[in-house]
Design a protein around this motif. Structure first.
Motif, PDB file in Angstrom:
ATOM      1  N   PRO A  29       0.803  -1.218   0.000  1.00 31.71           N
ATOM      2  CA  PRO A  29       0.000   0.000   0.000  1.00 31.71           C
ATOM      3  C   PRO A  29       0.840   1.275   0.000  1.00 31.71           C
ATOM      4  CG  PRO A  29      -0.075  -1.082   2.146  1.00 31.71           C
ATOM      5  CD  PRO A  29       0.573  -2.027   1.205  1.00 31.71           C
ATOM      6  N   ASN A  30       2.099   1.162   0.420  1.00 34.54           N
ATOM      7  CA  ASN A  30       3.016   2.298   0.418  1.00 34.54           C
ATOM      8  C   ASN A  30       3.747   2.328  -0.925  1.00 34.54           C
ATOM      9  OD1 ASN A  30       5.345   3.949   0.698  1.00 34.54           O
ATOM     10  ND2 ASN A  30       5.298   3.703   2.921  1.00 34.54           N
ATOM     11  N   ALA A  31       3.319   3.225  -1.813  1.00 35.90           N
ATOM     12  CA  ALA A  31       3.874   3.261  -3.161  1.00 35.90           C
ATOM     13  C   ALA A  31       5.373   3.552  -3.160  1.00 35.90           C
ATOM     14  CB  ALA A  31       3.136   4.302  -4.005  1.00 35.90           C
ATOM     15  N   GLU A  32       5.816   4.441  -2.270  1.00 35.99           N
ATOM     16  CA  GLU A  32       7.246   4.763  -2.224  1.00 35.99           C
ATOM     17  C   GLU A  32       8.064   3.525  -1.858  1.00 35.99           C
ATOM     18  OE1 GLU A  32      10.353   7.844   0.002  1.00 35.99           O
ATOM     19  OE2 GLU A  32       8.214   7.885   0.492  1.00 35.99           O
ATOM     20  N   GLN A  33       7.586   2.774  -0.852  1.00 36.04           N
ATOM     21  CA  GLN A  33       8.299   1.555  -0.465  1.00 36.04           C
ATOM     22  C   GLN A  33       8.257   0.521  -1.586  1.00 36.04           C
ATOM     23  OE1 GLN A  33       8.820  -0.032   3.639  1.00 36.04           O
ATOM     24  NE2 GLN A  33       7.175  -1.418   3.033  1.00 36.04           N
ATOM     25  N   GLY A  34       7.118   0.428  -2.269  1.00 36.59           N
ATOM     26  CA  GLY A  34       7.011  -0.500  -3.383  1.00 36.59           C
ATOM     27  C   GLY A  34       8.006  -0.186  -4.484  1.00 36.59           C
ATOM     28  N   GLU A  35       8.112   1.090  -4.841  1.00 32.84           N
ATOM     29  CA  GLU A  35       9.050   1.482  -5.896  1.00 32.84           C
ATOM     30  C   GLU A  35      10.489   1.270  -5.455  1.00 32.84           C
ATOM     31  OE1 GLU A  35       8.231   2.036  -8.809  1.00 32.84           O
ATOM     32  OE2 GLU A  35       6.120   2.637  -8.771  1.00 32.84           O
ATOM     33  N   GLN A  36      10.791   1.541  -4.190  1.00 32.51           N
ATOM     34  CA  GLN A  36      12.138   1.301  -3.680  1.00 32.51           C
ATOM     35  C   GLN A  36      12.477  -0.185  -3.737  1.00 32.51           C
ATOM     36  OE1 GLN A  36      12.046   3.053   0.233  1.00 32.51           O
ATOM     37  NE2 GLN A  36      12.453   5.120  -0.527  1.00 32.51           N
ATOM     38  N   GLY A  37      11.479  -1.029  -3.463  1.00 30.87           N
ATOM     39  CA  GLY A  37      11.684  -2.470  -3.556  1.00 30.87           C
ATOM     40  C   GLY A  37      12.042  -2.897  -4.958  1.00 30.87           C
ATOM     41  N   VAL A  38      11.389  -2.304  -5.948  1.00 33.56           N
ATOM     42  CA  VAL A  38      11.680  -2.612  -7.353  1.00 33.56           C
ATOM     43  C   VAL A  38      13.091  -2.170  -7.714  1.00 33.56           C
ATOM     44  CG1 VAL A  38      11.080  -2.068  -9.737  1.00 33.56           C
ATOM     45  CG2 VAL A  38       9.271  -2.563  -8.075  1.00 33.56           C
ATOM     46  N   VAL A  39      13.466  -0.968  -7.288  1.00 32.98           N
ATOM     47  CA  VAL A  39      14.807  -0.453  -7.585  1.00 32.98           C
ATOM     48  C   VAL A  39      15.872  -1.382  -7.011  1.00 32.98           C
ATOM     49  CG1 VAL A  39      16.441   1.418  -7.100  1.00 32.98           C
ATOM     50  CG2 VAL A  39      14.095   1.949  -7.793  1.00 32.98           C
ATOM     51  N   TYR A  40      15.665  -1.817  -5.758  1.00 36.27           N
ATOM     52  CA  TYR A  40      16.632  -2.728  -5.151  1.00 36.27           C
ATOM     53  C   TYR A  40      16.720  -4.037  -5.945  1.00 36.27           C
ATOM     54  CZ  TYR A  40      18.556  -6.379  -2.232  1.00 36.27           C
ATOM     55  OH  TYR A  40      19.308  -7.442  -1.794  1.00 36.27           O
ATOM     56  N   ALA A  41      15.568  -4.662  -6.180  1.00 37.14           N
ATOM     57  CA  ALA A  41      15.560  -5.984  -6.824  1.00 37.14           C
ATOM     58  C   ALA A  41      16.155  -5.921  -8.225  1.00 37.14           C
ATOM     59  CB  ALA A  41      14.128  -6.519  -6.865  1.00 37.14           C
ATOM     60  N   MET A  42      15.768  -4.928  -9.019  1.00 32.50           N
ATOM     61  CA  MET A  42      16.280  -4.842 -10.383  1.00 32.50           C
ATOM     62  C   MET A  42      17.764  -4.506 -10.401  1.00 32.50           C
ATOM     63  SD  MET A  42      13.921  -5.766 -12.412  1.00 32.50           S
ATOM     64  CE  MET A  42      14.638  -5.239 -13.983  1.00 32.50           C
ATOM     65  N   GLY A  43      18.224  -3.745  -9.402  1.00 33.83           N
ATOM     66  CA  GLY A  43      19.643  -3.425  -9.340  1.00 33.83           C
ATOM     67  C   GLY A  43      20.516  -4.626  -9.028  1.00 33.83           C
ATOM     68  N   GLU A  44      20.006  -5.508  -8.170  1.00 33.37           N
ATOM     69  CA  GLU A  44      20.768  -6.694  -7.772  1.00 33.37           C
ATOM     70  C   GLU A  44      20.585  -7.866  -8.717  1.00 33.37           C
ATOM     71  OE1 GLU A  44      22.792  -6.980  -5.045  1.00 33.37           O
ATOM     72  OE2 GLU A  44      22.497  -4.844  -4.633  1.00 33.37           O
ATOM     73  N   LEU A  45      19.527  -7.838  -9.504  1.00 40.57           N
ATOM     74  CA  LEU A  45      19.113  -9.019 -10.264  1.00 40.57           C
ATOM     75  C   LEU A  45      20.154  -9.580 -11.235  1.00 40.57           C
ATOM     76  CD1 LEU A  45      16.954 -11.075 -10.921  1.00 40.57           C
ATOM     77  CD2 LEU A  45      15.854  -9.388 -12.406  1.00 40.57           C
ATOM     78  N   PRO A  46      20.821  -8.771 -12.056  1.00 45.00           N
ATOM     79  CA  PRO A  46      21.768  -9.365 -13.004  1.00 45.00           C
ATOM     80  C   PRO A  46      22.842 -10.211 -12.333  1.00 45.00           C
ATOM     81  CG  PRO A  46      21.299  -7.099 -13.601  1.00 45.00           C
ATOM     82  CD  PRO A  46      20.682  -7.310 -12.250  1.00 45.00           C
ATOM     83  N   ALA A  47      23.414  -9.709 -11.247  1.00 47.00           N
ATOM     84  CA  ALA A  47      24.483 -10.454 -10.566  1.00 47.00           C
ATOM     85  C   ALA A  47      23.946 -11.696  -9.896  1.00 47.00           C
ATOM     86  CB  ALA A  47      25.175  -9.551  -9.541  1.00 47.00           C
ATOM     87  N   VAL A  48      22.773 -11.605  -9.277  1.00 46.30           N
ATOM     88  CA  VAL A  48      22.217 -12.769  -8.581  1.00 46.30           C
ATOM     89  C   VAL A  48      21.777 -13.831  -9.581  1.00 46.30           C
ATOM     90  CG1 VAL A  48      20.393 -13.570  -7.031  1.00 46.30           C
ATOM     91  CG2 VAL A  48      21.536 -11.394  -6.588  1.00 46.30           C
ATOM     92  N   ALA A  49      21.140 -13.436 -10.679  1.00 46.68           N
ATOM     93  CA  ALA A  49      20.710 -14.398 -11.695  1.00 46.68           C
ATOM     94  C   ALA A  49      21.902 -15.146 -12.280  1.00 46.68           C
ATOM     95  CB  ALA A  49      19.940 -13.691 -12.798  1.00 46.68           C
ATOM     96  N   ALA A  50      23.038 -14.454 -12.407  1.00 48.97           N
ATOM     97  CA  ALA A  50      24.242 -15.091 -12.956  1.00 48.97           C
ATOM     98  C   ALA A  50      24.767 -16.187 -12.040  1.00 48.97           C
ATOM     99  CB  ALA A  50      25.313 -14.032 -13.202  1.00 48.97           C
ATOM    100  N   ARG A  51      24.432 -16.109 -10.734  1.00 49.17           N
ATOM    101  CA  ARG A  51      24.905 -17.124  -9.786  1.00 49.17           C
ATOM    102  C   ARG A  51      23.966 -18.330  -9.717  1.00 49.17           C
ATOM    103  NH1 ARG A  51      25.594 -12.724  -5.879  1.00 49.17           N
ATOM    104  NH2 ARG A  51      24.143 -13.790  -4.481  1.00 49.17           N
ATOM    105  N   VAL A  52      22.764 -18.202 -10.244  1.00 51.11           N
ATOM    106  CA  VAL A  52      21.776 -19.282 -10.205  1.00 51.11           C
ATOM    107  C   VAL A  52      21.954 -20.178 -11.420  1.00 51.11           C
ATOM    108  CG1 VAL A  52      19.306 -19.817 -10.270  1.00 51.11           C
ATOM    109  CG2 VAL A  52      20.135 -17.900  -8.897  1.00 51.11           C
ATOM    110  N   ASP A  53      22.007 -21.470 -11.208  1.00 53.55           N
ATOM    111  CA  ASP A  53      22.177 -22.416 -12.299  1.00 53.55           C
ATOM    112  C   ASP A  53      21.038 -22.256 -13.301  1.00 53.55           C
ATOM    113  OD1 ASP A  53      23.156 -24.487 -13.816  1.00 53.55           O
ATOM    114  OD2 ASP A  53      22.169 -26.046 -12.619  1.00 53.55           O
ATOM    115  N   GLY A  54      21.375 -21.893 -14.515  1.00 53.48           N
ATOM    116  CA  GLY A  54      20.353 -21.680 -15.536  1.00 53.48           C
ATOM    117  C   GLY A  54      19.610 -20.377 -15.384  1.00 53.48           C
ATOM    118  N   GLY A  55      20.123 -19.472 -14.554  1.00 54.99           N
ATOM    119  CA  GLY A  55      19.423 -18.230 -14.261  1.00 54.99           C
ATOM    120  C   GLY A  55      19.427 -17.244 -15.410  1.00 54.99           C
ATOM    121  N   THR A  56      18.341 -16.509 -15.519  1.00 56.10           N
ATOM    122  CA  THR A  56      18.192 -15.435 -16.489  1.00 56.10           C
ATOM    123  C   THR A  56      17.427 -14.311 -15.812  1.00 56.10           C
ATOM    124  OG1 THR A  56      18.038 -17.028 -18.309  1.00 56.10           O
ATOM    125  CG2 THR A  56      17.296 -14.776 -18.760  1.00 56.10           C
ATOM    126  N   ALA A  57      17.922 -13.104 -15.917  1.00 57.41           N
ATOM    127  CA  ALA A  57      17.263 -11.987 -15.250  1.00 57.41           C
ATOM    128  C   ALA A  57      15.872 -11.758 -15.810  1.00 57.41           C
ATOM    129  CB  ALA A  57      18.107 -10.730 -15.387  1.00 57.41           C
TER     130      ALA A  57
END
Length: 290
Positions: free
Chosen positions: A42-70
């Motif tokens: 319900p908190n739009a600011e927190q929701g958007e911050q969550g997206v920024v965090y996840a998308m920022g970390e995603l390429p590196a984390v997906a690369a560590r997952v077997d068969g991962g793709t962002a």
């Protein structure tokens, strides 16, 4: 009766209810197979911050997952819209029992019939908010720690969870770089947190009783066990208000627990010292919040 398990799950989104510290990290992990993850809050600011965090970390984390793709993480304010085609919905809201009851009741109405609905609760058995629901055979606890650094999670039935749902979760979550462990009997605190609670509580009691100070307890703990951080530094990371909420819940179930740890936590909280998120807790060397 055989409970329906998610069909065509790789082509359907995951939804995470709550964009806080753990919610955004859970979303991150489920976006490592090229799919869509919806964060709703319900908190739009927190929701958007969550997206920024996840998308920022995603390429590196997906690369560590077997068969991962962002994949993609997006914010959807309306909860019903966020979950409408999801194969998995993970509740990751604050540890407030009435809030969780409300959310699960609504999710039962809004989610697809074959969707798995799980709680990330760190202290409540999902039975406490699913026992009056019609489809609690597809509901359970999936308690995450701190992904992506900690990929373990507890998987625990709500007392009615169908075995095929438990099996599906244990089999499927590793595809997303996670390591689930089956809690085979209902346990407040699940597996690791039950053990951690005892360590944390006794550490607090030692300081409350004047036997030692947080810095010395942490130093001895780290030197003896080879860890980077001790109990007090770790509690600061979690948030002392969260730690107190959990301790209050344990105390409700077991009134024989010592009160000193809760008294000490209340003193710090009353001074505005919540840990990392407030800039000070048991330690005061954290960046001040902007």
């Amino acid at each position: 009766m055989v409970t329906a398990i998610p069909q065509d799950y790789r082509n359907r989104p995951v939804a995470v209810v709550g964009a806080g510290t753990l919610g955004r990290r859970i979303a991150l992990m489920f976006a490592t197979r090229g799919g869509q993850v919806n964060i709703t809050d319900p908190n739009a600011e927190q929701g958007e911050q969550g997206v920024v965090y996840a998308m920022g970390e995603l390429p590196a984390v997906a690369a560590r997952v077997d068969g991962g793709t962002a994949g993609t993480v997006g914010y959807v304010r309306d909860q019903a819209e966020a979950v409408q085609d999801a194969w998995l919905v993970v509740e990751a809201v604050p540890e407030k029992l009435e809030l969780k009851k409300q959310i699960f009741a609504q999710l039962e109405q809004d989610c697809p019939a074959d969707a798995i609905i799980s709680s990330n609760s760190s202290s409540y058995a999902s039975r406490l908010f699913t026992e009056d629901l019609r489809t609690n055979d597809r509901m359970l606890n999936t308690h995450f720690y701190m992904p992506p650094a900690a990929i373990t999670l507890d998987v625990m039935s709500d007392g009615h969870t169908a075995p095929e749902v438990i099996d599906f979760v244990l089999r499927t979550f590793p595809e997303y770089g996670l390591r689930p462990f089956h809690c085979r009997k209902e346990s407040t605190g699940f597996i690791f947190n039950r053990i951690w609670a005892a360590l944390k509580r006794e550490s607090l009691e030692v300081v409350y009783a004047g036997v030692s100070v947080p810095e010395d307890v942490d130093a001895m703990f780290s030197m003896n066990f080879g860890t980077k951080a001790g109990p007090f530094r770790m509690m600061d990371q979690v948030g002392l208000d969260v730690v107190l909420d959990i301790e209050e819940h344990y105390a409700q179930e077991n009134p024989q627990l010592p009160e000193g740890p809760r008294i000490l936590l209340r003193e710090y909280i009353a001074d505005g010292k919540l840990g990392v998120k407030s800039g000070a807790g048991f330690y005061d060397d954290y960046p001040k919040p902007s």
